[in-house]
Write a protein that holds these residues in place. Structure first.
Motif, PDB file in Angstrom:
ATOM      1  N   GLY A  98      65.063 104.495 -39.120  1.00 32.48           N
ATOM      2  CA  GLY A  98      65.230 103.052 -38.929  1.00 32.48           C
ATOM      3  C   GLY A  98      64.658 102.603 -37.596  1.00 32.48           C
ATOM      4  O   GLY A  98      64.032 101.555 -37.500  1.00 32.48           O
ATOM      5  N   GLY A  99      64.842 103.397 -36.552  1.00 28.40           N
ATOM      6  CA  GLY A  99      64.282 103.082 -35.241  1.00 28.40           C
ATOM      7  C   GLY A  99      62.768 103.112 -35.256  1.00 28.40           C
ATOM      8  O   GLY A  99      62.110 102.298 -34.604  1.00 28.40           O
ATOM      9  N   VAL A 100      62.216 104.044 -36.023  1.00 30.29           N
ATOM     10  CA  VAL A 100      60.755 104.119 -36.156  1.00 30.29           C
ATOM     11  C   VAL A 100      60.232 102.846 -36.803  1.00 30.29           C
ATOM     12  O   VAL A 100      59.257 102.240 -36.328  1.00 30.29           O
ATOM     13  CB  VAL A 100      60.339 105.363 -36.988  1.00 30.29           C
ATOM     14  CG1 VAL A 100      58.856 105.315 -37.333  1.00 30.29           C
ATOM     15  CG2 VAL A 100      60.677 106.637 -36.249  1.00 30.29           C
ATOM     16  N   LEU A 101      60.865 102.417 -37.850  1.00 33.75           N
ATOM     17  CA  LEU A 101      60.457 101.201 -38.560  1.00 33.75           C
ATOM     18  C   LEU A 101      60.527  99.980 -37.643  1.00 33.75           C
ATOM     19  O   LEU A 101      59.595  99.174 -37.583  1.00 33.75           O
ATOM     20  CB  LEU A 101      61.334 101.006 -39.801  1.00 33.75           C
ATOM     21  CG  LEU A 101      60.951  99.864 -40.729  1.00 33.75           C
ATOM     22  CD1 LEU A 101      59.556 100.084 -41.293  1.00 33.75           C
ATOM     23  CD2 LEU A 101      61.959  99.756 -41.862  1.00 33.75           C
ATOM     24  N   GLU A 102      61.622  99.861 -36.889  1.00 31.66           N
ATOM     25  CA  GLU A 102      61.776  98.727 -35.974  1.00 31.66           C
ATOM     26  C   GLU A 102      60.742  98.776 -34.845  1.00 31.66           C
ATOM     27  O   GLU A 102      60.188  97.741 -34.458  1.00 31.66           O
ATOM     28  CB  GLU A 102      63.184  98.726 -35.387  1.00 31.66           C
ATOM     29  CG  GLU A 102      64.266  98.377 -36.385  1.00 31.66           C
ATOM     30  CD  GLU A 102      65.662  98.527 -35.785  1.00 31.66           C
ATOM     31  OE1 GLU A 102      65.787  98.476 -34.549  1.00 31.66           O
ATOM     32  OE2 GLU A 102      66.615  98.701 -36.557  1.00 31.66           O
ATOM     33  N   ALA A 103      60.470  99.969 -34.314  1.00 26.48           N
ATOM     34  CA  ALA A 103      59.487 100.112 -33.238  1.00 26.48           C
ATOM     35  C   ALA A 103      58.091  99.728 -33.725  1.00 26.48           C
ATOM     36  O   ALA A 103      57.348  99.023 -33.024  1.00 26.48           O
ATOM     37  CB  ALA A 103      59.490 101.537 -32.700  1.00 26.48           C
ATOM     38  N   MET A 104      57.720 100.181 -34.913  1.00 28.57           N
ATOM     39  CA  MET A 104      56.399  99.839 -35.456  1.00 28.57           C
ATOM     40  C   MET A 104      56.292  98.331 -35.698  1.00 28.57           C
ATOM     41  O   MET A 104      55.240  97.737 -35.445  1.00 28.57           O
ATOM     42  CB  MET A 104      56.137 100.613 -36.749  1.00 28.57           C
ATOM     43  CG  MET A 104      55.954 102.092 -36.509  1.00 28.57           C
ATOM     44  SD  MET A 104      54.576 102.483 -35.428  1.00 28.57           S
ATOM     45  CE  MET A 104      53.318 102.759 -36.619  1.00 28.57           C
ATOM     46  N   ALA A 105      57.361  97.710 -36.131  1.00 30.15           N
ATOM     47  CA  ALA A 105      57.353  96.256 -36.333  1.00 30.15           C
ATOM     48  C   ALA A 105      57.177  95.539 -34.997  1.00 30.15           C
ATOM     49  O   ALA A 105      56.423  94.564 -34.903  1.00 30.15           O
ATOM     50  CB  ALA A 105      58.642  95.815 -37.023  1.00 30.15           C
ATOM     51  N   ALA A 106      57.844  96.028 -33.953  1.00 31.08           N
ATOM     52  CA  ALA A 106      57.724  95.403 -32.629  1.00 31.08           C
ATOM     53  C   ALA A 106      56.300  95.557 -32.078  1.00 31.08           C
ATOM     54  O   ALA A 106      55.740  94.621 -31.487  1.00 31.08           O
ATOM     55  CB  ALA A 106      58.736  96.031 -31.661  1.00 31.08           C
ATOM     56  N   ILE A 107      55.696  96.718 -32.294  1.00 31.01           N
ATOM     57  CA  ILE A 107      54.323  96.948 -31.833  1.00 31.01           C
ATOM     58  C   ILE A 107      53.354  96.037 -32.573  1.00 31.01           C
ATOM     59  O   ILE A 107      52.483  95.405 -31.975  1.00 31.01           O
ATOM     60  CB  ILE A 107      53.935  98.436 -32.011  1.00 31.01           C
ATOM     61  CG1 ILE A 107      54.753  99.300 -31.051  1.00 31.01           C
ATOM     62  CG2 ILE A 107      52.450  98.645 -31.806  1.00 31.01           C
ATOM     63  CD1 ILE A 107      54.678 100.791 -31.350  1.00 31.01           C
ATOM     64  N   THR A 108      53.532  95.949 -33.877  1.00 30.44           N
ATOM     65  CA  THR A 108      52.668  95.083 -34.691  1.00 30.44           C
ATOM     66  C   THR A 108      52.797  93.628 -34.256  1.00 30.44           C
ATOM     67  O   THR A 108      51.794  92.915 -34.123  1.00 30.44           O
ATOM     68  CB  THR A 108      53.017  95.231 -36.183  1.00 30.44           C
ATOM     69  OG1 THR A 108      52.896  96.609 -36.544  1.00 30.44           O
ATOM     70  CG2 THR A 108      52.115  94.388 -37.055  1.00 30.44           C
ATOM     71  N   GLN A 109      54.007  93.189 -34.018  1.00 31.79           N
ATOM     72  CA  GLN A 109      54.243  91.809 -33.584  1.00 31.79           C
ATOM     73  C   GLN A 109      53.597  91.554 -32.225  1.00 31.79           C
ATOM     74  O   GLN A 109      52.981  90.509 -32.008  1.00 31.79           O
ATOM     75  CB  GLN A 109      55.747  91.523 -33.530  1.00 31.79           C
ATOM     76  CG  GLN A 109      56.100  90.101 -33.135  1.00 31.79           C
ATOM     77  CD  GLN A 109      55.582  89.071 -34.136  1.00 31.79           C
ATOM     78  OE1 GLN A 109      55.500  89.331 -35.330  1.00 31.79           O
ATOM     79  NE2 GLN A 109      55.215  87.906 -33.650  1.00 31.79           N
ATOM     80  N   ALA A 110      53.738  92.497 -31.296  1.00 30.85           N
ATOM     81  CA  ALA A 110      53.154  92.337 -29.958  1.00 30.85           C
ATOM     82  C   ALA A 110      51.636  92.252 -30.029  1.00 30.85           C
ATOM     83  O   ALA A 110      51.007  91.468 -29.304  1.00 30.85           O
ATOM     84  CB  ALA A 110      53.586  93.485 -29.050  1.00 30.85           C
ATOM     85  N   ALA A 111      51.032  93.034 -30.909  1.00 28.08           N
ATOM     86  CA  ALA A 111      49.571  92.978 -31.072  1.00 28.08           C
ATOM     87  C   ALA A 111      49.157  91.675 -31.742  1.00 28.08           C
ATOM     88  O   ALA A 111      48.154  91.061 -31.356  1.00 28.08           O
ATOM     89  CB  ALA A 111      49.082  94.172 -31.883  1.00 28.08           C
ATOM     90  N   ALA A 112      49.930  91.235 -32.721  1.00 32.82           N
ATOM     91  CA  ALA A 112      49.603  90.000 -33.444  1.00 32.82           C
ATOM     92  C   ALA A 112      49.676  88.777 -32.548  1.00 32.82           C
ATOM     93  O   ALA A 112      48.899  87.834 -32.708  1.00 32.82           O
ATOM     94  CB  ALA A 112      50.531  89.838 -34.646  1.00 32.82           C
ATOM     95  N   THR A 113      50.587  88.774 -31.595  1.00 24.11           N
ATOM     96  CA  THR A 113      50.732  87.617 -30.700  1.00 24.11           C
ATOM     97  C   THR A 113      49.839  87.724 -29.453  1.00 24.11           C
ATOM     98  O   THR A 113      49.831  86.810 -28.636  1.00 24.11           O
ATOM     99  CB  THR A 113      52.197  87.466 -30.250  1.00 24.11           C
ATOM    100  OG1 THR A 113      52.602  88.644 -29.544  1.00 24.11           O
ATOM    101  CG2 THR A 113      53.108  87.193 -31.428  1.00 24.11           C
ATOM    102  N   GLY A 114      49.123  88.839 -29.306  1.00 26.71           N
ATOM    103  CA  GLY A 114      48.237  88.994 -28.158  1.00 26.71           C
ATOM    104  C   GLY A 114      48.927  89.499 -26.908  1.00 26.71           C
ATOM    105  O   GLY A 114      48.327  89.540 -25.832  1.00 26.71           O
ATOM    106  N   GLU A 115      50.169  89.906 -27.028  1.00 23.48           N
ATOM    107  CA  GLU A 115      50.904  90.449 -25.883  1.00 23.48           C
ATOM    108  C   GLU A 115      50.284  91.774 -25.429  1.00 23.48           C
ATOM    109  O   GLU A 115      50.259  92.081 -24.239  1.00 23.48           O
ATOM    110  CB  GLU A 115      52.370  90.645 -26.279  1.00 23.48           C
ATOM    111  CG  GLU A 115      53.286  91.054 -25.156  1.00 23.48           C
ATOM    112  CD  GLU A 115      54.730  91.188 -25.621  1.00 23.48           C
ATOM    113  OE1 GLU A 115      55.491  91.826 -24.886  1.00 23.48           O
ATOM    114  OE2 GLU A 115      55.088  90.681 -26.709  1.00 23.48           O
ATOM    115  N   ILE A 116      49.791  92.565 -26.410  1.00 19.79           N
ATOM    116  CA  ILE A 116      49.068  93.793 -26.117  1.00 19.79           C
ATOM    117  C   ILE A 116      47.805  93.816 -26.961  1.00 19.79           C
ATOM    118  O   ILE A 116      47.706  93.105 -27.968  1.00 19.79           O
ATOM    119  CB  ILE A 116      49.926  95.055 -26.406  1.00 19.79           C
ATOM    120  CG1 ILE A 116      50.347  95.111 -27.880  1.00 19.79           C
ATOM    121  CG2 ILE A 116      51.133  95.126 -25.489  1.00 19.79           C
ATOM    122  CD1 ILE A 116      51.075  96.397 -28.271  1.00 19.79           C
ATOM    123  N   THR A 117      46.824  94.626 -26.559  1.00 16.22           N
ATOM    124  CA  THR A 117      45.585  94.730 -27.333  1.00 16.22           C
ATOM    125  C   THR A 117      45.805  95.649 -28.526  1.00 16.22           C
ATOM    126  O   THR A 117      46.783  96.402 -28.584  1.00 16.22           O
ATOM    127  CB  THR A 117      44.443  95.305 -26.471  1.00 16.22           C
ATOM    128  OG1 THR A 117      44.752  96.667 -26.138  1.00 16.22           O
ATOM    129  CG2 THR A 117      44.230  94.492 -25.202  1.00 16.22           C
TER     130      THR A 117
END
Length: 151
Positions: A98-117
């Protein structure tokens, strides 16, 4: 007769097997001597020993005169390119799937919003994937131990 047909004849197969060395045996079983260097590398080393200082001074002079390529060569040696930057995003604890799933979602969201490349996201995702494999290995080990105790 074509080369492909000629290569597959029984006579050619017999000739290959009757070569100088038996299958699985090398002509040089010891291999290349340890520390042996290619002739091209040896030539570059010789050039560096004999002409290196003069070449370096001429590149520095060219850079001082405005040659941007020479300046780039010098500056890349002084300040090598950084391969990344510290990234700060909030990730959940990754202790289970479950933590893996949440972490991947957070990474995807950060990339989608331009917070990270996307490159930074890929690096973070690789870290999370490593953690996922560690969790999976741990869980499999526990399951195997439980099965072995049942016997």
């Amino acid at each position: 007769m074509s080369d492909a047909k000629r290569a597959s004849t029984p006579e050619n197969s017999a000739k290959k097997q009757a070569g100088r060395f038996q299958p699985g045996q090398s002509g040089n079983p010891a291999g290349k001597p340890r520390g042996a260097r290619h002739k091209a590398v040896q030539a570059m080393d010789l050039l560096g020993r004999n002409e290196g200082e003069e070449i370096l001074l001429s590149v520095i002079q060219a850079a001082k005169k405005g040659d941007m390529r020479a300046a780039e060569i010098i500056l890349r040696r002084i300040w090598p390119e950084t391969k990344g930057r510290p990234v700060q995003i909030d990730l959940p604890a990754i202790a289970d799937a479950g933590g893996v799933l949440e972490a991947m979602a957070a990474i995807t969201q950060a990339a989608a919003t331009g917070e990270i490349t996307t490159d930074e996201a890929a690096s973070l995702a690789a870290l999370v994937e490593g953690q996922r494999r560690a969790i999976e290995t741990h869980d499999l080990e526990a399951r195997i131990a439980a099965l072995e105790t049942r016997k």
